[in-house]
Design an enzyme around this catalytic site. Structure first.
Site, mmCIF file in Angstrom:
data_model
loop_
_atom_site.group_PDB
_atom_site.id
_atom_site.type_symbol
_atom_site.label_atom_id
_atom_site.label_comp_id
_atom_site.label_asym_id
_atom_site.label_seq_id
_atom_site.Cartn_x
_atom_site.Cartn_y
_atom_site.Cartn_z
ATOM 1 N N ASP A 106 0.690 -1.116 0.073
ATOM 2 C CA ASP A 106 0.141 -0.079 0.053
ATOM 3 C C ASP A 106 0.855 1.320 -0.069
ATOM 4 O O ASP A 106 1.810 1.353 -0.916
ATOM 5 C CB ASP A 106 -0.950 -0.070 1.367
ATOM 6 C CG ASP A 106 -2.136 1.017 1.027
ATOM 7 O OD1 ASP A 106 -2.984 0.742 0.565
ATOM 8 O OD2 ASP A 106 -1.899 2.031 1.836
ATOM 9 N N HIS A 272 -7.485 -6.649 0.065
ATOM 10 C CA HIS A 272 -6.489 -5.807 0.054
ATOM 11 C C HIS A 272 -5.246 -6.302 1.156
ATOM 12 O O HIS A 272 -4.139 -6.033 0.789
ATOM 13 C CB HIS A 272 -6.866 -4.460 0.417
ATOM 14 C CG HIS A 272 -5.815 -3.317 0.595
ATOM 15 N ND1 HIS A 272 -5.011 -2.926 -0.656
ATOM 16 C CD2 HIS A 272 -5.357 -2.721 1.508
ATOM 17 C CE1 HIS A 272 -4.105 -2.006 -0.253
ATOM 18 N NE2 HIS A 272 -4.338 -1.769 1.153
#
Length: 293
Positions: A106, A272
């Protein structure tokens, strides 16, 4: 040191290192070639607890908080990925490492991207987990993506409005972010979640979230636009969650090959937060990537 840190990073030591404009907090353990682990939003270095101890059997692992996140502190208010990359290079140099491997997720992966561009020869290899290049995110931002990445728009609003609203109930906001990006809060280990909650209760951490996303909507775009066409041939691994958002508009591997032509990678059956959801599979992919070097 919290009880959660002790339980989740057995054999690791805690360090706090002053760097220009910030103080960076990290956990360090293991022996071998240096390996820097960089987390993303809205987490801290604790996200690596599921694989850090195993990696430390072969590497000198440094799991660091990005500036303003977790227990790291920002002094100069600069939340660009350029500043975040500079911090981590300074941290590793402080530890005696002039080059090192990077595994990143991320926002940490965006930091790693900028690190490769700004600090030639420093990064030996890079693993980028569940992101697209920042320019591609904004280029493909349509109604579908905006609903799922609403925080990109909300946290980047001018003034202190986003920070003040989040600070009214930071745990609700944190849980909403984790669930929105993963689909289930239950996938996070209880002690790790407690650490994310502890960080979120700190108004300065919320300020870092806002500063980070404001920079990503402004000056970070200028930096990346200026570097369009630049590539690096360092060994690169790209992983993404098959059930996540990243691959909806673009093939993540092809998108990253515009910057890293030698990149290899694949999807993982996860959302994610695939490091915490599928640690064994992620670890296997990382081990294969690093063993090729």
């Amino acid at each position: 040191m919290t009880k959660a840190e002790i339980a989740l990073f057995a054999g690791f030591e805690k360090i706090d290192v002053d760097v220009p404009g910030a103080m960076i907090h990290a956990r360090v353990g293991g022996k071998g070639a240096p390996l820097l682990l960089l987390h993303g939003y809205p987490q801290t270095h604790v996200m690596w607890h599921v694989i850090a101890e195993e990696l430390a059997k072969s590497y000198r692992v440094v799991a660091a908080d990005l500036r303003g996140y977790g227990d790291s502190i920002t002094h100069d208010g600069d939340f660009t990925f350029r500043a975040m990359a500079r911090d981590q290079v300074a941290l590793m140099r402080h530890m005696g490492y002039s080059s090192f491997h990077v595994v990143s997720h991320d926002r940490g992966a965006r930091t790693a991207h900028r690190m490769v561009l700004d600090h030639t020869g420093i990064v030996r290899s890079v693993a980028l987990i569940d992101i697209l290049p920042t320019l591609d995110v904004w280029r493909t931002m349509d109604a579908w993506l905006a609903r799922r990445y609403y925080h990109w728009l909300f946290l980047a609003q001018p003034g202190d409005m986003p920070q003040r609203l989040v600070n009214c109930d930071p745990i609700l906001f944190l849980h909403s972010a984790l669930i929105g990006l993963s689909g289930a809060k239950e996938l996070f280990e209880e002690k790790a979640l407690a650490e994310y909650e502890r960080a979120a209760r700190n108004p300065s951490v919320v300020g870092a979230w806002c500063g980070d996303y404001t920079a990503a909507a402004t000056i970070d775009l200028e930096h990346d636009q200026a570097d369009l066409g630049r590539t690096s041939d360092i060994p690169s691994l790209v992983l993404w969650g098959r059930r996540g958002v990243v691959a909806h508009h673009l093939d993540p591997l092809e998108a990253w090959r515009a910057w890293f032509p030698n990149a290899d990678g694949h999807a993982v059956d996860a959302g994610h937060f695939l490091v915490e959801e599928r640690p064994a599979e992620v670890l296997q992919s990382l081990a294969a990537h690093l063993k090729r070097l």
